[in-house]
Design a protein around this motif. Structure first.
Motif, mmCIF file in Angstrom:
data_model
loop_
_atom_site.group_PDB
_atom_site.id
_atom_site.type_symbol
_atom_site.label_atom_id
_atom_site.label_comp_id
_atom_site.label_asym_id
_atom_site.label_seq_id
_atom_site.Cartn_x
_atom_site.Cartn_y
_atom_site.Cartn_z
ATOM 1 N N SER A 107 6.494 18.652 18.666
ATOM 2 C CA SER A 107 5.249 18.936 19.483
ATOM 3 C C SER A 107 4.280 17.651 19.090
ATOM 4 O O SER A 107 4.287 17.352 18.049
ATOM 5 N N PRO A 108 3.309 17.537 19.986
ATOM 6 C CA PRO A 108 2.237 16.666 19.782
ATOM 7 C C PRO A 108 1.501 17.181 18.651
ATOM 8 O O PRO A 108 1.280 18.196 18.400
ATOM 9 N N THR A 109 0.814 16.360 17.725
ATOM 10 C CA THR A 109 -0.087 16.680 16.723
ATOM 11 C C THR A 109 -1.413 17.406 17.120
ATOM 12 O O THR A 109 -1.969 18.196 16.491
ATOM 13 N N ALA A 110 -1.900 16.763 18.483
ATOM 14 C CA ALA A 110 -3.073 17.104 18.896
ATOM 15 C C ALA A 110 -2.737 18.557 19.723
ATOM 16 O O ALA A 110 -1.655 18.501 20.411
ATOM 17 N N ARG A 112 -2.499 19.263 22.961
ATOM 18 C CA ARG A 112 -2.690 18.705 24.339
ATOM 19 C C ARG A 112 -0.988 18.476 24.729
ATOM 20 O O ARG A 112 -0.224 18.719 23.848
ATOM 21 N N TRP A 114 2.621 16.603 26.261
ATOM 22 C CA TRP A 114 3.150 15.484 25.933
ATOM 23 C C TRP A 114 2.470 14.153 26.901
ATOM 24 O O TRP A 114 2.181 13.176 26.809
#
Length: 123
Positions: A107-110, A112, A114
């Motif tokens: 998953s994205p670190t932030a 939000r 992809w």
């Protein structure tokens, strides 16, 4: 000129750090000698196969387009060969090397999604 200097600096740092990772286990009393030797052999197999595959571009063997593709992807193929060799050592001789741990999900670190709507990005 600056790009080449920076690239050379990154390459030197990478080579020095790699050499440290290969040499330091020989001086660490907590690391068994067979593990230090196995990591050195795996590194040399990976380096040798990468050099051999990249030199395949300039050899007369096989069709030129195939040689160029193999030569272009030589580092990636060499890392794959090194991983297979390490797995073979682990399976046949019981040598277990430390491996990177992977997260359970990707998953994205932030917080939000992809894909980001380019028009919704604040100025």
């Amino acid at each position: 000129f600056t790009d080449e200097t920076f690239a050379a600096l990154v390459a030197v740092i990478f080579c020095v750090e790699s050499a440290k990772k290969i040499i330091l286990p020989y001086f660490n009393a907590n690391v068994p000698a067979n593990l230090a030797l196995a990591s050195t052999v795996i590194a040399l197999v990976t380096l040798g196969s990468g050099i051999m595959l990249s030199n395949l571009k300039r050899s007369p063997y096989g069709p030129a387009p195939i040689r160029n593709i193999i030569g272009d992807f030589a580092p990636t193929i060499a890392v794959g060969i090194g991983c297979v060799f390490a797995a073979w050592l682990a399976g046949n001789y019981g040598i277990t090397l430390d491996a990177l741990t992977l997260p359970a999900s990707l998953s994205p670190t932030a917080a939000r999604p992809w894909l980001i709507d380019i028009w919704a990005v604040p100025n």
